[in-house]
Design a protein around this motif. Structure first.
Motif, PDB file in Angstrom:
ATOM      1  N   ALA A 121     -21.317 -23.490  25.981  1.00 24.66           N
ATOM      2  CA  ALA A 121     -22.185 -22.336  26.205  1.00 24.66           C
ATOM      3  C   ALA A 121     -22.117 -21.334  25.057  1.00 24.66           C
ATOM      4  CB  ALA A 121     -21.798 -21.642  27.516  1.00 24.66           C
ATOM      5  N   ASP A 122     -20.990 -21.263  24.372  1.00 23.97           N
ATOM      6  CA  ASP A 122     -20.829 -20.302  23.276  1.00 23.97           C
ATOM      7  C   ASP A 122     -21.731 -20.682  22.110  1.00 23.97           C
ATOM      8  OD1 ASP A 122     -18.626 -18.629  24.386  1.00 23.97           O
ATOM      9  OD2 ASP A 122     -17.603 -20.557  24.402  1.00 23.97           O
ATOM     10  N   LEU A 123     -22.510 -19.702  21.645  1.00 23.63           N
ATOM     11  CA  LEU A 123     -23.471 -19.901  20.559  1.00 23.63           C
ATOM     12  C   LEU A 123     -24.516 -20.979  20.898  1.00 23.63           C
ATOM     13  CD1 LEU A 123     -21.045 -19.823  17.481  1.00 23.63           C
ATOM     14  CD2 LEU A 123     -22.504 -17.962  18.315  1.00 23.63           C
ATOM     15  N   ASP A 124     -24.608 -21.302  22.193  1.00 22.21           N
ATOM     16  CA  ASP A 124     -25.543 -22.355  22.643  1.00 22.21           C
ATOM     17  C   ASP A 124     -25.277 -23.663  21.887  1.00 22.21           C
ATOM     18  OD1 ASP A 124     -27.566 -23.486  24.132  1.00 22.21           O
ATOM     19  OD2 ASP A 124     -29.203 -22.673  22.921  1.00 22.21           O
ATOM     20  N   LEU A 125     -23.998 -23.980  21.692  1.00 30.09           N
ATOM     21  CA  LEU A 125     -23.629 -25.116  20.854  1.00 30.09           C
ATOM     22  C   LEU A 125     -23.907 -26.472  21.496  1.00 30.09           C
ATOM     23  CD1 LEU A 125     -20.391 -23.756  19.213  1.00 30.09           C
ATOM     24  CD2 LEU A 125     -22.232 -24.871  17.975  1.00 30.09           C
ATOM     25  N   ILE A 126     -23.647 -26.577  22.809  1.00 32.40           N
ATOM     26  CA  ILE A 126     -23.840 -27.869  23.469  1.00 32.40           C
ATOM     27  C   ILE A 126     -24.580 -27.665  24.785  1.00 32.40           C
ATOM     28  CG2 ILE A 126     -22.765 -29.995  24.298  1.00 32.40           C
ATOM     29  CD1 ILE A 126     -20.250 -29.251  22.749  1.00 32.40           C
ATOM     30  N   LYS A 174     -27.298 -31.434  34.458  1.00 29.22           N
ATOM     31  CA  LYS A 174     -26.470 -31.871  35.582  1.00 29.22           C
ATOM     32  C   LYS A 174     -26.725 -33.351  35.839  1.00 29.22           C
ATOM     33  CE  LYS A 174     -25.305 -30.416  40.322  1.00 29.22           C
ATOM     34  NZ  LYS A 174     -25.741 -31.582  41.106  1.00 29.22           N
ATOM     35  N   ARG A 175     -25.656 -34.107  35.970  1.00 26.50           N
ATOM     36  CA  ARG A 175     -25.780 -35.553  36.136  1.00 26.50           C
ATOM     37  C   ARG A 175     -26.580 -35.878  37.399  1.00 26.50           C
ATOM     38  NH1 ARG A 175     -20.381 -38.611  35.374  1.00 26.50           N
ATOM     39  NH2 ARG A 175     -20.894 -37.943  33.250  1.00 26.50           N
ATOM     40  N   PRO A 176     -27.604 -36.703  37.278  1.00 28.21           N
ATOM     41  CA  PRO A 176     -28.399 -37.064  38.457  1.00 28.21           C
ATOM     42  C   PRO A 176     -27.548 -37.825  39.478  1.00 28.21           C
ATOM     43  CG  PRO A 176     -29.500 -37.753  36.419  1.00 28.21           C
ATOM     44  CD  PRO A 176     -28.112 -37.333  36.050  1.00 28.21           C
ATOM     45  N   VAL A 177     -27.881 -37.634  40.730  1.00 26.44           N
ATOM     46  CA  VAL A 177     -27.167 -38.339  41.795  1.00 26.44           C
ATOM     47  C   VAL A 177     -27.734 -39.749  41.927  1.00 26.44           C
ATOM     48  CG1 VAL A 177     -26.593 -38.392  44.242  1.00 26.44           C
ATOM     49  CG2 VAL A 177     -26.712 -36.201  43.038  1.00 26.44           C
ATOM     50  N   ILE A 183     -24.600 -34.694  28.195  1.00 24.00           N
ATOM     51  CA  ILE A 183     -25.013 -33.925  27.019  1.00 24.00           C
ATOM     52  C   ILE A 183     -26.442 -34.258  26.601  1.00 24.00           C
ATOM     53  CG2 ILE A 183     -24.536 -33.504  24.562  1.00 24.00           C
ATOM     54  CD1 ILE A 183     -21.568 -33.852  25.229  1.00 24.00           C
ATOM     55  N   ALA A 184     -27.208 -33.197  26.334  1.00 23.12           N
ATOM     56  CA  ALA A 184     -28.591 -33.346  25.876  1.00 23.12           C
ATOM     57  C   ALA A 184     -28.736 -33.041  24.391  1.00 23.12           C
ATOM     58  CB  ALA A 184     -29.512 -32.417  26.684  1.00 23.12           C
ATOM     59  N   ALA A 185     -28.001 -32.042  23.875  1.00 25.57           N
ATOM     60  CA  ALA A 185     -28.163 -31.648  22.471  1.00 25.57           C
ATOM     61  C   ALA A 185     -26.951 -30.865  21.989  1.00 25.57           C
ATOM     62  CB  ALA A 185     -29.417 -30.804  22.307  1.00 25.57           C
ATOM     63  N   ASP A 234     -26.359 -25.626  30.891  1.00 21.59           N
ATOM     64  CA  ASP A 234     -27.696 -26.223  30.981  1.00 21.59           C
ATOM     65  C   ASP A 234     -28.799 -25.340  30.416  1.00 21.59           C
ATOM     66  OD1 ASP A 234     -27.936 -24.234  32.889  1.00 21.59           O
ATOM     67  OD2 ASP A 234     -28.484 -25.584  34.544  1.00 21.59           O
ATOM     68  N   GLY A 235     -28.427 -24.203  29.822  1.00 21.79           N
ATOM     69  CA  GLY A 235     -29.439 -23.289  29.285  1.00 21.79           C
ATOM     70  C   GLY A 235     -30.066 -22.384  30.328  1.00 21.79           C
ATOM     71  N   GLN A 236     -29.724 -22.598  31.592  1.00 19.67           N
ATOM     72  CA  GLN A 236     -30.263 -21.789  32.691  1.00 19.67           C
ATOM     73  C   GLN A 236     -29.167 -20.994  33.397  1.00 19.67           C
ATOM     74  OE1 GLN A 236     -33.666 -21.824  33.141  1.00 19.67           O
ATOM     75  NE2 GLN A 236     -33.632 -23.164  31.337  1.00 19.67           N
ATOM     76  N   GLY A 237     -28.029 -20.878  32.735  1.00 17.12           N
ATOM     77  CA  GLY A 237     -26.939 -20.083  33.296  1.00 17.12           C
ATOM     78  C   GLY A 237     -25.887 -20.868  34.041  1.00 17.12           C
ATOM     79  N   GLN A 238     -26.034 -22.194  34.083  1.00 18.96           N
ATOM     80  CA  GLN A 238     -25.080 -23.005  34.828  1.00 18.96           C
ATOM     81  C   GLN A 238     -24.098 -23.693  33.895  1.00 18.96           C
ATOM     82  OE1 GLN A 238     -24.764 -23.579  38.388  1.00 18.96           O
ATOM     83  NE2 GLN A 238     -22.826 -24.267  37.473  1.00 18.96           N
TER      84      GLN A 238
END
Length: 261
Positions: A101-106, A110-113, A124-126, A150-154
């Motif tokens: 989450a820091d600096l939007d590094l990674i 969420k893994r699909p069920v 990981i996406a990016a 996840d870029g949405q606060g999670q």
């Protein structure tokens, strides 16, 4: 192209203070750019138990419900990460503790069920290779905890081997990257009970044969899958070895497994 070494530490090394100290001494002595990625050890399970939170594991992988995610963030991103950073600072390293989450590094999702709901576990996406390069250009040593977002606060609990592979792959756009997985075994073993049975080299063909033969099983399979994936995406070299072998990585006396395509 400048060289970069990415070292992932995990397993019992994290739970053994003298062994961890020795590894950090060896890590500090490595020349050039460096990145450290750490797993979680037993600390999260122990602290969760003290808090009355049950740990659930499936095939060696943690189920991360909301209470366990809070423990993982506290232990991995807080206690363990900052202890390692402090130890590196004491060794003269300008270290920076990070989660994805820091600096939007990674970024991850969420893994699909499918058959199993792993909870708040991230795939990981990016990885932001440019931001990582900027840190390394400043001679900073990034120290990654096994957490992404996840870029949405999670926040998401994320396998440290996978983080190491993804960071190595992203960094290979700017550096000649060697990726080293350090743990308490001497490498990939023909016999799990015999430390002298190290397989010195693995390629896709010998890997497939050892899987069919039942030599390589369980948790070693995802570790090796990550290793081969990193090589296919531009990482220069990948090694799996005991923590004490790190200092001998570039010498003829090195004992461990080198992964190659």
């Amino acid at each position: 192209m400048k060289k970069l070494i990415i070292v992932k530490i995990g397993g019992k090394v994290l739970d053994d203070a003298p062994q961890l100290d020795r590894l950090l001494d060896d890590f500090t002595s490595l020349a050039g750019g460096k990145v450290l990625v750490h797993g979680g050890g037993k600390a999260a399970t122990e602290i969760a138990a003290r808090l009355g939170i049950a740990s659930q594991m499936v095939d060696g992988r943690r189920i991360t419900d909301a209470p366990m995610l809070n423990v993982a963030v506290m232990v991995y991103g807080g206690l363990m990460n900052k202890q390692i950073v402090a130890k590196l600072q004491a060794r003269g390293q300008k270290a920076l503790g990070l989660t994805g989450a820091d600096l939007d590094l990674i970024r991850a999702h969420k893994r699909p069920v499918k058959t199993i709901d792993y909870g708040f576990v991230g795939d990981i996406a990016a990885v932001d290779a440019g931001e990582l390069q900027a840190l390394l250009t400043r001679e900073t040593v990034p120290v990654f905890a096994p957490l992404t977002h996840d870029g949405q606060g999670q926040l998401l609990n994320t396998n440290a081997d996978t983080i190491a592979s993804a960071v190595a792959t992203a960094a290979s756009r700017h550096f000649q990257v060697s990726l080293v997985y350090c743990f308490e075994k001497a490498g990939v073993l023909l016999d799990p009970e015999d430390e002298a049975s190290v397989i010195p080299h693995l390629n896709p063909e010998t890997y497939a044969a050892h899987k069919i033969g039942g030599v390589i099983v369980a948790g070693m399979i995802p570790k090796l899958d990550n290793a081969f994936d990193a090589l296919r995406q531009g990482v220069y070299r990948v090694y799996i070895c005991h923590a004490r072998a790190l200092a001998a990585l570039a010498s003829p006396s090195f004992i461990g497994t080198e992964i190659a395509l």
